[in-house]
Design an enzyme around this catalytic site. Structure first.
Site, PDB file in Angstrom:
ATOM      1  N   CYS A 111     -17.727  58.150 -45.214  1.00 27.02           N
ATOM      2  CA  CYS A 111     -18.615  57.239 -44.505  1.00 27.02           C
ATOM      3  C   CYS A 111     -17.804  56.355 -43.576  1.00 27.02           C
ATOM      4  O   CYS A 111     -17.229  55.355 -43.984  1.00 27.02           O
ATOM      5  CB  CYS A 111     -19.438  56.379 -45.472  1.00 27.02           C
TER       6      CYS A 111
ATOM      7  N   LEU B 209     -24.096  57.463 -43.060  1.00 28.43           N
ATOM      8  CA  LEU B 209     -24.088  58.252 -44.285  1.00 28.43           C
ATOM      9  C   LEU B 209     -24.387  57.389 -45.516  1.00 28.43           C
ATOM     10  O   LEU B 209     -25.068  57.819 -46.440  1.00 28.43           O
ATOM     11  CB  LEU B 209     -22.717  58.922 -44.427  1.00 28.43           C
ATOM     12  N   CYS B 210     -23.888  56.140 -45.506  1.00 25.94           N
ATOM     13  CA  CYS B 210     -24.076  55.288 -46.682  1.00 25.94           C
ATOM     14  C   CYS B 210     -25.543  54.900 -46.840  1.00 25.94           C
ATOM     15  O   CYS B 210     -26.046  54.769 -47.950  1.00 25.94           O
ATOM     16  CB  CYS B 210     -23.185  54.061 -46.598  1.00 25.94           C
ATOM     17  N   THR B 211     -26.239  54.731 -45.702  1.00 28.09           N
ATOM     18  CA  THR B 211     -27.677  54.432 -45.763  1.00 28.09           C
ATOM     19  C   THR B 211     -28.414  55.618 -46.383  1.00 28.09           C
ATOM     20  O   THR B 211     -29.280  55.456 -47.247  1.00 28.09           O
ATOM     21  CB  THR B 211     -28.229  54.178 -44.351  1.00 28.09           C
ATOM     22  N   ASN B 214     -27.576  55.701 -50.182  1.00 24.16           N
ATOM     23  CA  ASN B 214     -27.909  54.616 -51.102  1.00 24.16           C
ATOM     24  C   ASN B 214     -29.117  53.781 -50.751  1.00 24.16           C
ATOM     25  O   ASN B 214     -29.825  53.336 -51.637  1.00 24.16           O
ATOM     26  CB  ASN B 214     -26.709  53.683 -51.242  1.00 24.16           C
TER      27      ASN B 214
END
Lengths: 177, 438
Positions: A111, B209-211, B214
Site C-alpha cells: 500500500c 489499497l488500504c481503503t 479495511n
C-alpha cells in the site's frame, strides 16, 4: 499551412507495396523513457536491482536492505513489472518476501499511494524506490493493509518489534554481514 | 436509386465548394477540383469501428468522402447494438470493420469502402502511407500513441531540412468518456502531437489499497476487494488464472464476494453490471457524446480536405455532464517531445572496427550531446548500461567488441544519459577511414 488537395499527391495503393516490414507495437517514446528511468535508478547503499534478462528491462527485482530502523538487516525483494502503458500507468510492484508490516499484506500487496491512486507520469521509478524505503523506516499504521501489524505497531512497539524479528527469521529475510 | 435523388444529395457540397464565403480559409478558391479531389483522390482511414467509428463512417461517407478504409480488430458484441448503429443482431460475433464497411457500401452508392479486421500494430508503414487523412476513434491511449508515432515517422524531410509536406498525413483524433469528449487535429511535425501533451490525460480511477482492504465506503471498493485481494488469495478458477471481465463465471464470483463484503459493511449498490464495469474499467458510453465528437472530427476532415474553413486549432473539449460546455484551444508543441521533437536522429560516422568502448568515448567527447555516462540500446537489445550496477555488469562484456559484430549499418541506437532530459536517437554509419579525434 498544409493544403491537402493542392498537393495533388497520388497516394500509393496498398497493393503496390514492396517493402512489407511489420512494426512492433512498442513506441519509441515509451522505450526511451523506460531506458532513461532504468539507467538512472538511484540505488544507493540500501538497494540493489537484479535484471533476469538484460534485453527485457520491463521486469526486474529490487532488493531493499534497510540500514536502520525496525527492519534493519532485512532484505526484501520486490518484483517490478512495467506495463506497456508506462509512464501513463504505474509499474506493478509486489513484495516477494514475507514480512510483518502494516502496509504490506500476506500476498505481497504494497500500500503505497504512488503505486495506485497518486501515480503521475512525471514521477519516475526512483520515486517508487524512495517510497518503498520510506515504508520500512516509517510504517504508516493509519492506512493499514495488515491490520494486525498496524494495531500492534500502534499499541505495543516492543511486541511489534519482536514480531517483526520473528517474521524476518522465518522468511529468511535476515541477511548476515 | 434514381439519378435525381443522388444529385440532390450533392447540392450542399456544391454550395460550399463552388462559392466563396466569409469563413473560408484565406487560400481557399472555389473550384470543382475540390470535389473531384474529395471523390476521386482523397483516401481516408478510419481507425476503430466502435461507438465513434460507426458515427465517423456515417458522417464521412455522407460528407462526400468516397474512398474510405476502416480498421478494427474487434467483433460485434451484443452490448454494442444500442449505439453502434451499423450493426444488427445477426452481426454479433462478426468482425466490426467488415460489417460496418458492408453496411455503408449498401447504403451509399458509388462509395469505395473497405474493412480490415486486423490489429493496427500489424500493418506495415506502407499501409498508412497510402492515406491522405487518418481519423481515429479509439479508446486506448496505447493505440493512439502508436498511431501518432507511426504518422510522425512517415514524415520525410527535404534535403534542406524542411518538411516534405506531401508526406504529412493529418491525424484527427476523437475520444469520449461518458458525457465528456474531445476532438483534436494533429498535423505531424507541424502542430502539437499526441505525445507532446500526454500528461493531459486523466489517470485511470483507482482506489487506495488500504481503503479497499479495511475501510470500504463505496460499492466499487467492495468489488475491487474481491478482484484485487480475494481473487489472488483464493485463486477460485485455478492457480494463475487471471480475472477475465468477459467470463460470466469470473464476474459472478467477484460479484458474489463483493456482495458479501458490502453486506458486512452495510454498503448498498453492488450489482453484477457494476462488478463487470469495475473489473473492465468500463466508463458507460453515451451515444450523444459519440455523435457530437464524431461530427466534429468529420467536419475537420472535410475542412482539411477542401479548405472551405479554417481547421480547428487544435483541441476541442466537450462536456455534457451538466449542461453543454465546449471550448477550443491550442495545445503547444513540446520542443523536446520524444515523438515529434525537433531533434533529428544524430548521424554518427564510425569505423566498423571500433569497439563499443571507442564509440562511447566519442559520444562523451561530442560537444553537442554533452553526455557523461551514456546507456545504449539497439532495437530493445542492451548494448551498454552505465547504471544500475547489475546491468553494467551484464553489459560490460560488449565494451571490447567491435561495432560490426554488435550493430548493422544504418541502425538506430537509443541513447539515454542523466544530462539529456529525454533520450536521443543516433544513427550509425560505417566508414572505413573514420578516425577518433583524440
Amino acid at each position: 499551412m498544409l493544403k491537402l488537395f493542392s498537393l495533388k499527391q497520388k497516394k500509393q495503393s496498398a497493393q503496390e507495396q514492396t517493402e512489407n516490414k511489420t512494426s512492433s507495437n512498442k513506441t519509441t517514446a515509451a522505450e526511451l523513457r523506460l531506458q532513461k528511468d532504468i539507467s538512472e535508478l538511484d540505488t544507493g547503499k540500501t538497494l540493489s536491482v537484479y535484471f533476469p534478462d538484460k534485453n527485457n528491462i520491463v521486469e526486474f527485482i529490487v532488493y531493499c536492505k534497510p540500514d536502520e530502523g525496525i527492519y534493519k538487516y532485512g532484505c526484501f525483494a520486490f518484483r517490478f513489472k512495467i506495463p506497456p502503458t508506462y509512464p501513463h500507468d504505474p509499474p506493478k510492484v509486489k513484495c516477494e518476501t514475507k514480512v510483518f508490516h502494516p502496509n504490506i499484506d500476506e500476498e505481497g500487496n504494497v500500500c503505497l499511494n504512488i503505486l495506485r491512486e497518486d501515480w503521475k507520469p512525471i514521477l519516475s521509478l526512483n520515486a517508487i524506490l524512495y517510497g518503498l524505503q520510506y515504508l520500512f523506516l516509517e510504517p504508516n499504521p493509519d492506512d493499514p493493509l495488515n491490520k494486525e501489524a498496524a494495531n500492534l505497531y500502534r499499541d505495543n512497539k516492543a511486541a511489534f518489534y519482536a514480531q517483526v524479528q520473528r517474521s524476518m527469521r522465518e522468511s529468511g529475510a535476515y541477511y548476515s554481514r | 436509386m434514381s439519378q435525381g435523388k443522388d444529385e440532390g444529395k450533392l447540392e450542399d457540397l456544391y454550395l460550399i465548394t463552388l462559392r466563396n464565403g466569409p469563413f473560408a480559409h484565406e487560400s481557399f478558391s472555389p473550384s470543382e477540383d475540390l470535389l473531384n479531389f474529395l471523390w476521386n483522390e482523397c483516401k481516408v482511414l478510419v481507425v476503430g469501428a466502435g461507438g465513434l467509428g460507426c458515427e465517423l463512417l456515417k458522417d464521412l461517407a455522407l460528407s462526400g468522402f468516397r474512398n474510405i478504409e476502416v480498421i478494427d480488430l474487434d467483433v460485434v458484441d451484443v452490448t454494442n447494438l444500442n449505439r453502434q448503429f451499423l450493426f444488427r443482431q445477426q452481426d454479433v460475433g462478426k468482425p466490426k470493420a467488415e460489417v460496418a464497411a458492408a453496411f455503408i457500401a449498401k447504403r451509399i452508392s458509388g462509395i469505395n469502402i473497405k474493412g480490415h479486421h486486423a490489429n493496427i500494430y500489424d500493418q506495415p508503414r506502407e499501409f498508412y502511407k497510402q492515406f491522405n487523412l487518418v481519423v481515429a476513434g479509439l479508446d486506448s491511449i496505447d493505440a493512439r500513441r502508436w498511431l501518432n508515432e507511426t504518422l510522425i515517422d512517415l514524415v520525410e524531410t527535404n534535403d534542406d531540412g524542411t518538411i516534405d509536406v506531401s508526406t504529412v498525413i493529418p491525424l484527427i483524433d476523437g475520444g469520449t468518456e461518458g458525457f465528456r469528449g474531445q476532438a483534436r487535429v494533429i498535423i505531424p511535425k507541424m502542430s502539437a502531437c499526441f505525445e507532446c501533451n500526454l500528461d493531459l490525460f486523466p489517470p485511470q480511477i483507482s482506489y487506495p489499497l488500504c481503503t479497499i482492504a479495511n475501510t470500504p465506503r463505496l460499492p466499487e471498493h467492495c468489488i475491487e476487494y474481491a478482484s484485487v485481494i480475494l481473487w489472488p488469495q483464493q485463486q477460485p478458477f485455478g492457480a494463475g488464472t487471471k480475472v477475465d471481465g468477459d467470463n460470466p463465471e469470473h464476474v459472478k464470483w467477484i460479484f458474489e464476494r463483493a456482495q458479501e463484503r458490502a453486506n458486512q459493511f452495510h454498503i448498498q449498490g453492488v450489482t453484477y453490471r457494476l462488478s463487470q464495469g469495475v473489473i473492465k474499467h468500463i466508463i458507460p458510453a453515451v451515444a450523444s457524446t459519440n455523435a457530437i465528437v464524431a461530427a466534429s472530427c468529420a467536419n475537420e476532415a472535410f475542412k482539411l480536405a477542401t479548405y472551405i474553413a479554417n481547421p480547428l486549432n487544435n483541441y476541442m473539449l466537450y462536456n455534457g455532464e451538466s449542461g453543454v460546455y465546449t471550448y477550443a484551444f491550442e495545445t503547444e508543441r513540446r520542443e523536446e517531445c520524444p515523438a515529434c521533437g525537433r531533434a533529428q536522429p544524430k548521424k554518427i560516422c564510425v569505423s566498423p572496427k571500433w569497439t563499443l568502448a571507442d564509440l562511447i568515448e566519442v559520444l562523451r567527447e561530442d560537444t553537442e550531446l554533452r553526455v557523461k555516462s551514456p546507456s545504449l540500446t539497439v532495437s530493445s537489445r542492451a548494448l551498454y548500461y552505465s547504471s544500475p550496477a547489475s546491468l553494467e555488469q551484464a553489459t560490460k562484456e560488449n565494451l571490447p567488441q567491435s561495432l560490426d559484430c554488435l550493430l548493422e549499418e544504418g541502425c538506430e541506437i537509443f541513447l539515454t544519459d542523466p544530462a539529456l532530459p529525454l533520450g536521443r536517437k543516433l544513427q550509425i554509419f560505417f566508414h572505413k577511414c573514420s578516425k577518433k579525434n583524440k
